[in-house]
Motif scaffolding. Structure first.
Motif, PDB file in Angstrom:
ATOM      1  N   LEU A 285       0.820  -1.210   0.000  1.00 28.21           N
ATOM      2  CA  LEU A 285       0.000   0.000   0.000  1.00 28.21           C
ATOM      3  C   LEU A 285       0.853   1.259   0.000  1.00 28.21           C
ATOM      4  N   HIS A 286       2.048   1.177   0.588  1.00 28.30           N
ATOM      5  CA  HIS A 286       2.911   2.343   0.720  1.00 28.30           C
ATOM      6  C   HIS A 286       4.017   2.362  -0.318  1.00 28.30           C
ATOM      7  N   ASN A 287       4.055   1.345  -1.180  1.00 28.10           N
ATOM      8  CA  ASN A 287       5.129   1.242  -2.157  1.00 28.10           C
ATOM      9  C   ASN A 287       4.586   1.466  -3.553  1.00 28.10           C
ATOM     10  N   ARG A 288       4.909   2.616  -4.157  1.00 26.15           N
ATOM     11  CA  ARG A 288       4.421   2.961  -5.493  1.00 26.15           C
ATOM     12  C   ARG A 288       5.447   2.617  -6.572  1.00 26.15           C
ATOM     13  N   ASN A 289       6.591   2.099  -6.172  1.00 28.69           N
ATOM     14  CA  ASN A 289       7.657   1.820  -7.130  1.00 28.69           C
ATOM     15  C   ASN A 289       7.923   0.318  -7.222  1.00 28.69           C
ATOM     16  N   PRO A 290       8.528  -0.122  -8.322  1.00 25.93           N
ATOM     17  CA  PRO A 290       8.910  -1.541  -8.424  1.00 25.93           C
ATOM     18  C   PRO A 290       9.848  -1.935  -7.291  1.00 25.93           C
ATOM     19  N   ILE A 291       9.766  -3.196  -6.908  1.00 27.91           N
ATOM     20  CA  ILE A 291      10.597  -3.724  -5.824  1.00 27.91           C
ATOM     21  C   ILE A 291      11.499  -4.823  -6.379  1.00 27.91           C
ATOM     22  N   PRO A 292      12.582  -5.175  -5.677  1.00 24.49           N
ATOM     23  CA  PRO A 292      13.435  -6.272  -6.154  1.00 24.49           C
ATOM     24  C   PRO A 292      12.626  -7.561  -6.318  1.00 24.49           C
ATOM     25  N   PHE A 293      12.936  -8.314  -7.361  1.00 21.79           N
ATOM     26  CA  PHE A 293      12.195  -9.554  -7.621  1.00 21.79           C
ATOM     27  C   PHE A 293      12.306 -10.516  -6.439  1.00 21.79           C
ATOM     28  N   GLU A 294      13.460 -10.558  -5.802  1.00 18.64           N
ATOM     29  CA  GLU A 294      13.642 -11.467  -4.658  1.00 18.64           C
ATOM     30  C   GLU A 294      12.627 -11.177  -3.556  1.00 18.64           C
ATOM     31  N   GLN A 295      12.313  -9.894  -3.357  1.00 20.56           N
ATOM     32  CA  GLN A 295      11.337  -9.525  -2.325  1.00 20.56           C
ATOM     33  C   GLN A 295       9.946 -10.042  -2.686  1.00 20.56           C
ATOM     34  N   GLU A 296       9.565  -9.886  -3.956  1.00 19.64           N
ATOM     35  CA  GLU A 296       8.268 -10.390  -4.406  1.00 19.64           C
ATOM     36  C   GLU A 296       8.228 -11.918  -4.331  1.00 19.64           C
ATOM     37  N   LEU A 297       9.336 -12.559  -4.680  1.00 21.07           N
ATOM     38  CA  LEU A 297       9.402 -14.024  -4.634  1.00 21.07           C
ATOM     39  C   LEU A 297       9.257 -14.528  -3.195  1.00 21.07           C
ATOM     40  N   THR A 298       9.879 -13.845  -2.251  1.00 19.63           N
ATOM     41  CA  THR A 298       9.758 -14.237  -0.838  1.00 19.63           C
ATOM     42  C   THR A 298       8.300 -14.183  -0.391  1.00 19.63           C
ATOM     43  N   HIS A 299       7.595 -13.151  -0.825  1.00 22.82           N
ATOM     44  CA  HIS A 299       6.176 -13.021  -0.493  1.00 22.82           C
ATOM     45  C   HIS A 299       5.382 -14.203  -1.056  1.00 22.82           C
ATOM     46  N   VAL A 300       5.678 -14.583  -2.292  1.00 20.67           N
ATOM     47  CA  VAL A 300       4.994 -15.709  -2.930  1.00 20.67           C
ATOM     48  C   VAL A 300       5.325 -17.018  -2.214  1.00 20.67           C
ATOM     49  N   LEU A 304       2.720 -19.704  -0.734  1.00 21.82           N
ATOM     50  CA  LEU A 304       2.690 -21.105  -1.166  1.00 21.82           C
ATOM     51  C   LEU A 304       2.946 -22.063  -0.004  1.00 21.82           C
ATOM     52  N   SER A 305       3.802 -21.648   0.915  1.00 23.94           N
ATOM     53  CA  SER A 305       4.072 -22.507   2.071  1.00 23.94           C
ATOM     54  C   SER A 305       2.815 -22.709   2.908  1.00 23.94           C
ATOM     55  N   LEU A 306       2.021 -21.641   3.053  1.00 23.50           N
ATOM     56  CA  LEU A 306       0.754 -21.754   3.786  1.00 23.50           C
ATOM     57  C   LEU A 306      -0.218 -22.677   3.062  1.00 23.50           C
ATOM     58  N   GLU A 307      -0.275 -22.553   1.718  1.00 24.28           N
ATOM     59  CA  GLU A 307      -1.166 -23.417   0.951  1.00 24.28           C
ATOM     60  C   GLU A 307      -0.713 -24.877   1.009  1.00 24.28           C
ATOM     61  N   GLN A 308       0.593 -25.087   1.052  1.00 19.00           N
ATOM     62  CA  GLN A 308       1.091 -26.469   1.141  1.00 19.00           C
ATOM     63  C   GLN A 308       0.763 -27.105   2.490  1.00 19.00           C
ATOM     64  N   GLN A 309       0.616 -26.264   3.511  1.00 14.44           N
ATOM     65  CA  GLN A 309       0.208 -26.798   4.812  1.00 14.44           C
ATOM     66  C   GLN A 309      -1.190 -27.401   4.724  1.00 14.44           C
ATOM     67  N   ARG A 310      -2.022 -26.846   3.826  1.00 12.45           N
ATOM     68  CA  ARG A 310      -3.386 -27.335   3.665  1.00 12.45           C
ATOM     69  C   ARG A 310      -3.463 -28.530   2.724  1.00 12.45           C
ATOM     70  N   PHE A 311      -2.757 -28.415   1.587  1.00  9.40           N
ATOM     71  CA  PHE A 311      -2.958 -29.396   0.517  1.00  9.40           C
ATOM     72  C   PHE A 311      -1.858 -30.453   0.427  1.00  9.40           C
ATOM     73  N   HIS A 312      -0.801 -30.261   1.180  1.00  8.35           N
ATOM     74  CA  HIS A 312       0.265 -31.263   1.262  1.00  8.35           C
ATOM     75  C   HIS A 312       0.770 -31.661  -0.134  1.00  8.35           C
ATOM     76  N   ASN A 313       0.754 -32.951  -0.444  1.00 10.15           N
ATOM     77  CA  ASN A 313       1.346 -33.434  -1.700  1.00 10.15           C
ATOM     78  C   ASN A 313       0.536 -33.082  -2.946  1.00 10.15           C
ATOM     79  N   ARG A 314      -0.668 -32.573  -2.763  1.00  9.00           N
ATOM     80  CA  ARG A 314      -1.441 -32.158  -3.943  1.00  9.00           C
ATOM     81  C   ARG A 314      -0.852 -30.893  -4.575  1.00  9.00           C
ATOM     82  N   LEU A 315      -0.093 -30.155  -3.788  1.00  7.95           N
ATOM     83  CA  LEU A 315       0.507 -28.919  -4.292  1.00  7.95           C
ATOM     84  C   LEU A 315       2.032 -29.032  -4.213  1.00  7.95           C
ATOM     85  N   ARG A 316       2.644 -29.128  -5.384  1.00  7.10           N
ATOM     86  CA  ARG A 316       4.107 -29.252  -5.450  1.00  7.10           C
ATOM     87  C   ARG A 316       4.671 -28.056  -6.225  1.00  7.10           C
ATOM     88  N   ILE A 317       5.775 -27.519  -5.706  1.00  5.10           N
ATOM     89  CA  ILE A 317       6.344 -26.288  -6.254  1.00  5.10           C
ATOM     90  C   ILE A 317       7.771 -26.540  -6.739  1.00  5.10           C
TER      91      ILE A 317
END
Length: 428
Positions: A285-300, A304-317
């Motif tokens: 909300l406070h960031n109007r500029n592009p951010i490093p890709f690594e930062q966006e990847l960490t967020h993703v 995904l880690s939270l979703e894997q807690q739910r779906f286990h082996n159904r979700l592989r990354i």
């Protein structure tokens, strides 16, 4: 010094002062950081220098000492070199304003640069050869190739007019009128001044055109820029709200609650990831500029880690990160990954694999999200697809284009979906 000379010198000084007005405006509030404004500032500065050089022709008429000859030679060189810079900056301004393709931009600017370099070389050689000008006891005199120095600006203006005509669909009728006024009036005034020496109208005409261009086009462009900034802010809020959906919050909290009873250590880790996920969304909300890709990847990865807690082996990354030295708008990758999870592989009983990969092309940074799910067309048959996926993708597409001139390409079949983001290096 007769009255005509005094009038021309006074008019030149007044024109220099007028050029300072847009320069001061564009240097305030960091407006100069916008590339279009940088070209316009270059146009104003080079025009002011050109006029300063022009004063020498009017003010120094009878050469008495060698010092006066050196000064007049220096001022005349300043005039011709600055006139080449005026051509270069107005052409660059037109190129940036029209958002030419990379191919168009390359050949257009290359041709303009050649013309400007020829002008500069002829000017630098003139004190030795007298090609464009020479200085004698009567002051500044035109050389044998003087007309060539007048033809070069005309050729440059013709190039700009052709470029505008080819891209006329990008301009309104009003923009077409003011651009053509700027491009056509200076050559006409140059022709008149060449025919009637002593009539100094080129500098006032060019300066007047710069002010007209600034008021009617440049200022409107800035207003449009601020409007895009407002729209981007609204898109950021939309994308934020689309990513913090109640169903995800409920499911994440339910998963953490379940882990608290059966695996406290995993619950602690999931709680931390959930906290980091929420922080990533709020920070956007406070960031109007592009951010490093690594930062966006960490967020993703937190998502995904939270979703894997739910779906286990159904979700592989699978992460295939070959290149990460670039920036990306915040909350750009995550909506695409979420679509791959919710509307791709989770519609298959056995689940599937999501692959996030990056690569570097000569002209762009490439991010790919692929899944082996059911594909977009089949996913539409499921009731929970709704408008969420479409809004998320369109928000990503709009923000990527507005912030870094990037594109989103989607290919889908019954065997899965691949989304490719291209971020031009020149857009950064």
């Amino acid at each position: 010094m007769d009255q005509m000379i005094i009038a021309n010198v006074a008019l030149d000084i007044f024109c220099i002062l007028l050029c300072l007005m847009p320069i001061l405006y564009l240097t305030s509030a960091h407006r100069y950081k916008i590339k279009l404004n940088q070209y316009f500032m270059g146009l104003c500065i080079s025009n002011a220098l050109m006029i300063l050089g022009d004063i020498g022709d009017w003010a120094i008429r009878d050469i008495i000492s060698s010092g006066e000859k050196i000064l007049l030679t220096a001022l005349t060189l300043l005039y011709y070199i600055s006139s080449a810079l005026v051509l270069f900056f107005i052409s660059s301004y037109v190129k940036e304003y029209l958002k030419l393709t990379k191919r168009q931009s390359k050949y257009f600017i290359l041709t303009v640069a050649v013309l400007c370099i020829v002008q500069v070389i002829l000017a630098l050689l003139s004190p030795l050869t007298g090609s464009i000008f020479y200085i004698n006891e009567n002051g500044y005199q035109r050389g044998n190739l003087f007309l060539l120095s007048q033809v070069i600006p005309v050729l440059n203006m013709i190039l700009c007019i052709i470029c505008i005509f080819v891209n006329r669909k990008k301009l309104s009728g009003r923009e077409m009128v003011f651009f053509h006024l700027y491009l056509l009036l200076p050559p006409v005034s140059m022709l008149i001044q060449t025919m009637f020496r002593g009539l100094g109208i080129v500098s006032p005409i060019i300066t007047l055109n710069i002010l007209i261009l600034f008021i009617n086009i440049q200022h409107e462009q800035e207003l449009a820029f601020h409007q895009r900034e407002k729209e981007l802010a609204e898109l950021q809020i939309d994308i934020l709200l689309s990513q913090i959906q109640p169903h995800f919050l409920y499911n994440a909290l339910a998963t953490i609650s379940h882990l608290c009873r059966h695996d406290p250590e995993a619950a602690r880790k999931a709680t931390k990831e959930f906290s980091m996920f929420l922080r990533g969304n709020m920070d956007s909300l406070h960031n109007r500029n592009p951010i490093p890709f690594e930062q966006e990847l960490t967020h993703v990865m937190n998502y995904l880690s939270l979703e894997q807690q739910r779906f286990h082996n159904r979700l592989r990354i699978v992460y295939d990160i070959q290149h990460n030295n670039f920036k990306i708008p915040p909350l750009t990758l995550q909506p695409l990954v979420e679509n791959a999870v919710r509307h791709g592989i989770l519609h298959r009983d056995e689940g599937g694999v999501i692959t996030i990969s990056t690569a570097e092309a000569p002209d762009a940074h490439i991010v790919t999200i692929s899944d082996d799910g059911v594909g977009i067309e089949k996913a539409k048959t499921f009731a929970n697809l709704g408008e969420h996926a479409h809004i998320g993708i369109e928000n990503v597409r709009s923000r990527l284009q507005a912030m870094v001139h990037g594109t989103v390409e989607i290919k889908s079949s019954n065997e899965g979906t691949t989304v490719t983001m291209r971020i031009p290096k020149e857009g950064m």
